[in-house]
Design a protein around this motif. Structure first.
Motif, PDB file in Angstrom:
ATOM      1  N   PRO A 249      36.625  45.120  66.311  1.00  0.00           N
ATOM      2  CA  PRO A 249      36.406  46.514  66.737  1.00  0.00           C
ATOM      3  C   PRO A 249      36.063  46.588  68.225  1.00  0.00           C
ATOM      4  CG  PRO A 249      35.267  46.063  64.671  1.00  0.00           C
ATOM      5  CD  PRO A 249      35.762  44.741  65.179  1.00  0.00           C
ATOM      6  N   ASP A 250      36.576  47.631  68.887  1.00  0.00           N
ATOM      7  CA  ASP A 250      36.357  47.787  70.334  1.00  0.00           C
ATOM      8  C   ASP A 250      34.915  48.169  70.670  1.00  0.00           C
ATOM      9  OD1 ASP A 250      38.995  47.190  70.911  1.00  0.00           O
ATOM     10  OD2 ASP A 250      39.645  49.269  70.740  1.00  0.00           O
ATOM     11  N   THR A 251      34.235  48.802  69.729  1.00  0.00           N
ATOM     12  CA  THR A 251      32.878  49.283  69.989  1.00  0.00           C
ATOM     13  C   THR A 251      31.939  48.788  68.883  1.00  0.00           C
ATOM     14  OG1 THR A 251      33.303  51.327  68.763  1.00  0.00           O
ATOM     15  CG2 THR A 251      33.744  51.355  71.129  1.00  0.00           C
ATOM     16  N   ALA A 252      30.662  49.092  69.048  1.00  0.00           N
ATOM     17  CA  ALA A 252      29.688  48.739  68.023  1.00  0.00           C
ATOM     18  C   ALA A 252      30.013  49.499  66.731  1.00  0.00           C
ATOM     19  CB  ALA A 252      28.279  49.079  68.494  1.00  0.00           C
ATOM     20  N   TYR A 253      29.722  48.885  65.602  1.00  0.00           N
ATOM     21  CA  TYR A 253      30.023  49.496  64.306  1.00  0.00           C
ATOM     22  C   TYR A 253      28.939  49.100  63.311  1.00  0.00           C
ATOM     23  CZ  TYR A 253      31.575  44.881  62.761  1.00  0.00           C
ATOM     24  OH  TYR A 253      31.620  43.542  62.429  1.00  0.00           O
ATOM     25  N   LYS A 254      28.898  49.814  62.198  1.00  0.00           N
ATOM     26  CA  LYS A 254      28.012  49.441  61.102  1.00  0.00           C
ATOM     27  C   LYS A 254      28.724  49.706  59.791  1.00  0.00           C
ATOM     28  CE  LYS A 254      25.511  53.884  61.039  1.00  0.00           C
ATOM     29  NZ  LYS A 254      24.158  54.510  61.102  1.00  0.00           N
ATOM     30  N   LEU A 255      28.343  48.965  58.766  1.00  0.00           N
ATOM     31  CA  LEU A 255      28.938  49.086  57.447  1.00  0.00           C
ATOM     32  C   LEU A 255      27.868  49.451  56.426  1.00  0.00           C
ATOM     33  CD1 LEU A 255      31.174  45.861  57.494  1.00  0.00           C
ATOM     34  CD2 LEU A 255      31.875  48.196  58.054  1.00  0.00           C
ATOM     35  N   ASN A 256      28.285  50.087  55.342  1.00  0.00           N
ATOM     36  CA  ASN A 256      27.322  50.427  54.293  1.00  0.00           C
ATOM     37  C   ASN A 256      27.288  49.362  53.195  1.00  0.00           C
ATOM     38  OD1 ASN A 256      29.719  50.849  52.995  1.00  0.00           O
ATOM     39  ND2 ASN A 256      29.389  53.024  52.560  1.00  0.00           N
ATOM     40  N   CYS A 257      27.799  48.183  53.524  1.00  0.00           N
ATOM     41  CA  CYS A 257      27.791  47.072  52.582  1.00  0.00           C
ATOM     42  C   CYS A 257      27.332  45.809  53.313  1.00  0.00           C
ATOM     43  CB  CYS A 257      29.194  46.855  51.997  1.00  0.00           C
ATOM     44  SG  CYS A 257      30.439  46.455  53.250  1.00  0.00           S
ATOM     45  N   HIS A 258      27.104  44.747  52.564  1.00  0.00           N
ATOM     46  CA  HIS A 258      26.770  43.462  53.174  1.00  0.00           C
ATOM     47  C   HIS A 258      28.006  42.905  53.873  1.00  0.00           C
ATOM     48  CE1 HIS A 258      22.760  42.874  51.373  1.00  0.00           C
ATOM     49  NE2 HIS A 258      23.251  43.556  50.352  1.00  0.00           N
ATOM     50  N   GLU A 259      27.795  42.277  55.010  1.00  0.00           N
ATOM     51  CA  GLU A 259      28.885  41.695  55.791  1.00  0.00           C
ATOM     52  C   GLU A 259      28.509  40.252  56.117  1.00  0.00           C
ATOM     53  OE1 GLU A 259      31.309  42.684  59.944  1.00  0.00           O
ATOM     54  OE2 GLU A 259      29.200  43.238  59.738  1.00  0.00           O
ATOM     55  N   ILE A 260      29.269  39.320  55.590  1.00  0.00           N
ATOM     56  CA  ILE A 260      29.020  37.902  55.836  1.00  0.00           C
ATOM     57  C   ILE A 260      30.084  37.405  56.816  1.00  0.00           C
ATOM     58  CG2 ILE A 260      28.684  35.632  54.828  1.00  0.00           C
ATOM     59  CD1 ILE A 260      26.716  37.805  53.845  1.00  0.00           C
ATOM     60  N   LEU A 261      29.642  36.896  57.954  1.00  0.00           N
ATOM     61  CA  LEU A 261      30.539  36.372  58.976  1.00  0.00           C
ATOM     62  C   LEU A 261      30.578  34.855  58.863  1.00  0.00           C
ATOM     63  CD1 LEU A 261      29.253  38.558  61.951  1.00  0.00           C
ATOM     64  CD2 LEU A 261      31.209  39.031  60.460  1.00  0.00           C
ATOM     65  N   MET A 262      31.784  34.304  58.742  1.00  0.00           N
ATOM     66  CA  MET A 262      31.960  32.865  58.597  1.00  0.00           C
ATOM     67  C   MET A 262      32.950  32.404  59.669  1.00  0.00           C
ATOM     68  SD  MET A 262      32.171  32.735  54.405  1.00  0.00           S
ATOM     69  CE  MET A 262      31.857  30.968  54.293  1.00  0.00           C
ATOM     70  N   VAL A 263      32.436  31.727  60.680  1.00  0.00           N
ATOM     71  CA  VAL A 263      33.241  31.393  61.849  1.00  0.00           C
ATOM     72  C   VAL A 263      34.147  30.200  61.552  1.00  0.00           C
ATOM     73  CG1 VAL A 263      33.203  30.699  64.266  1.00  0.00           C
ATOM     74  CG2 VAL A 263      31.472  32.291  63.391  1.00  0.00           C
ATOM     75  N   MET A 264      35.427  30.402  61.861  1.00  0.00           N
ATOM     76  CA  MET A 264      36.405  29.330  61.711  1.00  0.00           C
ATOM     77  C   MET A 264      36.604  28.592  63.038  1.00  0.00           C
ATOM     78  SD  MET A 264      38.505  27.662  59.844  1.00  0.00           S
ATOM     79  CE  MET A 264      39.455  26.288  60.474  1.00  0.00           C
ATOM     80  N   ARG A 265      36.985  29.314  64.082  1.00  0.00           N
ATOM     81  CA  ARG A 265      37.240  28.695  65.385  1.00  0.00           C
ATOM     82  C   ARG A 265      36.570  29.495  66.504  1.00  0.00           C
ATOM     83  NH1 ARG A 265      42.496  26.127  64.558  1.00  0.00           N
ATOM     84  NH2 ARG A 265      42.027  24.449  63.092  1.00  0.00           N
ATOM     85  N   GLY A 266      36.175  28.823  67.550  1.00  0.00           N
ATOM     86  CA  GLY A 266      35.601  29.485  68.716  1.00  0.00           C
ATOM     87  C   GLY A 266      34.134  29.835  68.538  1.00  0.00           C
ATOM     88  N   HIS A 267      33.560  30.420  69.593  1.00  0.00           N
ATOM     89  CA  HIS A 267      32.172  30.896  69.574  1.00  0.00           C
ATOM     90  C   HIS A 267      32.182  32.418  69.692  1.00  0.00           C
ATOM     91  CE1 HIS A 267      31.552  26.659  70.363  1.00  0.00           C
ATOM     92  NE2 HIS A 267      30.262  26.813  70.121  1.00  0.00           N
ATOM     93  N   TRP A 268      31.358  33.057  68.877  1.00  0.00           N
ATOM     94  CA  TRP A 268      31.333  34.517  68.791  1.00  0.00           C
ATOM     95  C   TRP A 268      29.941  35.033  69.116  1.00  0.00           C
ATOM     96  CZ3 TRP A 268      35.494  37.659  67.064  1.00  0.00           C
ATOM     97  CH2 TRP A 268      36.646  36.940  66.688  1.00  0.00           C
ATOM     98  N   LYS A 269      29.875  36.113  69.911  1.00  0.00           N
ATOM     99  CA  LYS A 269      28.593  36.756  70.224  1.00  0.00           C
ATOM    100  C   LYS A 269      28.387  37.948  69.303  1.00  0.00           C
ATOM    101  CE  LYS A 269      27.950  39.226  73.995  1.00  0.00           C
ATOM    102  NZ  LYS A 269      27.734  39.589  75.420  1.00  0.00           N
ATOM    103  N   LEU A 270      27.296  37.925  68.573  1.00  0.00           N
ATOM    104  CA  LEU A 270      26.872  39.044  67.733  1.00  0.00           C
ATOM    105  C   LEU A 270      25.726  39.732  68.450  1.00  0.00           C
ATOM    106  CD1 LEU A 270      26.805  40.566  64.949  1.00  0.00           C
ATOM    107  CD2 LEU A 270      25.132  38.822  64.227  1.00  0.00           C
ATOM    108  N   SER A 271      25.902  41.009  68.785  1.00  0.00           N
ATOM    109  CA  SER A 271      24.855  41.735  69.511  1.00  0.00           C
ATOM    110  C   SER A 271      24.502  43.022  68.787  1.00  0.00           C
ATOM    111  CB  SER A 271      25.305  42.032  70.945  1.00  0.00           C
ATOM    112  OG  SER A 271      26.510  42.776  70.966  1.00  0.00           O
ATOM    113  N   TRP A 272      23.263  43.462  68.940  1.00  0.00           N
ATOM    114  CA  TRP A 272      22.766  44.688  68.325  1.00  0.00           C
ATOM    115  C   TRP A 272      21.590  45.165  69.170  1.00  0.00           C
ATOM    116  CZ3 TRP A 272      21.632  39.799  67.104  1.00  0.00           C
ATOM    117  CH2 TRP A 272      20.311  39.440  66.946  1.00  0.00           C
ATOM    118  N   THR A 273      21.149  46.376  68.932  1.00  0.00           N
ATOM    119  CA  THR A 273      19.986  46.873  69.654  1.00  0.00           C
ATOM    120  C   THR A 273      18.783  46.017  69.284  1.00  0.00           C
ATOM    121  OG1 THR A 273      20.845  49.128  69.645  1.00  0.00           O
ATOM    122  CG2 THR A 273      18.487  48.853  70.049  1.00  0.00           C
TER     123      THR A 273
END
Length: 321
Positions: A249-273
């Motif tokens: 997603p281009d912008t910040a987002y939120k979901l009304n469900c659980h979201e499990i992130l499982m990294v396959m390749r590369g490094h990812w930045k997760l940011s929030w307030t």
């Protein structure tokens, strides 16, 4: 949410704690070097030695299996979903009463939604230690595992007995079945007839997605891998999407469900307030519902991850077409 609180929701690949006595074949030659990891939820381990990293389940379990070359996981069946993707190495999956009905080889990044109700096993056919990540349907995945009769017999020959209560007893450690617990009964020949023996064509067509196909499909939008209108049209109680740097997603987002992130390749930045964290290959992060956050690769190069979200669909069973 503070960075410290978020860190408790991240299981780092380097911090994974293995269990080498998780299953009935832990002493059986050819299977006795397996390492089992329970990342989120109790998983399907039969051993009290299993370490659970995050106990709260989002409607499914996350685990992993690590094995050296030529080590295999014995034939078993599940009544709920069992989905694997290859994080490291090269793996052969096989299925059927004797493991001869069909087989396929999965490379790094490939994902396999194994049909419920069939006996299945897998082995590392690569040259180095390999790791496969697992998504297991339901909150109580441990209640739906059935071992092929020969697995139980072989295990007993090497000192491990499975009780009807689902607990392993190691006679090499002086353990024995409690007086009020009987051994797990073997399936009868009549019961075994109820387990399908699908061939390669049906399974490969409907239950396998290849990494580079998903990379191409996720060039502009997330690739829907498992779920309604997905590559693998199943509804096992969770959905799986595949994301690359071109489909986040281009912008910040939120979901009304659980979201499990499982990294396959590369490094990812997760940011929030309130903070940010960097996720590396093999890391698993449980993002809570309604948390507004942003996800982006933290450096150039290949970047991909699987995103798993709970749904209201029942945990199983799947069908075999």
């Amino acid at each position: 949410m503070t960075p410290e609180e978020m860190e408790t929701r991240i299981v780092r690949y380097g911090d994974l704690k293995p269990c080498r006595t998780a299953f009935i074949d832990a002493h059986t030659p050819g299977s006795d070097q397996k390492e089992n990891f329970t990342i989120i939820g109790g998983g399907v381990s039969e051993s009290p030695d299993q370490h659970v990293h995050i106990k709260e389940t989002p409607g499914f379990n996350i685990g992993a299996a690590g094995q050296p070359p030529k080590c295999r996981n014995s034939l078993h069946s599940h009544t709920t979903a069992e989905v694997f993707y290859v994080l490291k190495g090269r793996w052969r999956f096989f299925w059927g009463r004797w493991g001869k009905a069909g087989e396929m080889v999965l490379e790094e990044g490939d994902i396999f939604n194994i049909p419920t109700g069939i006996f299945r096993g897998f082995e590392n056919i690569g040259t180095d230690y390999g790791m496969i990540m697992a998504i297991l349907g339901g909150d109580d995945a441990g209640g739906g595992v059935t071992w092929a009769p020969q697995v139980i017999e072989d295990a007993a020959d090497h000192g491990l007995v499975l009780g009807e209560n689902g607990v392993l007893y190691d006679t090499k450690k002086g353990q024995s079945l409690p007086a009020d617990v009987n051994p797990m009964p073997l399936l009868s020949e009549e019961e075994l007839k109820a387990f399908p023996e699908p061939g390669n064509d049906a399974v490969v067509r409907d239950y396998v997605a290849r990494y580079w196909d998903m990379m191409a499909l996720a060039a502009g939008n997330p690739c829907k891998v498992i779920g309604e209108n997905a590559l693998l049209k199943d509804k096992p109680g969770f959905e799986v999407e595949f994301l690359t740097r071109g489909s986040i997603p281009d912008t910040a987002y939120k979901l009304n469900c659980h979201e499990i992130l499982m990294v396959m390749r590369g490094h990812w930045k997760l940011s929030w307030t309130g903070g940010e964290k960097v996720l590396a290959p093999g890391d698993t992060c449980a993002v809570p519902p309604e948390l507004e956050h942003r996800l982006e690769p933290s450096m150039s190069g290949e970047a991909s991850l699987f995103r798993v979200m709970n749904t209201a669909d029942p945990a199983g069973p799947t069908w075999i077409g």
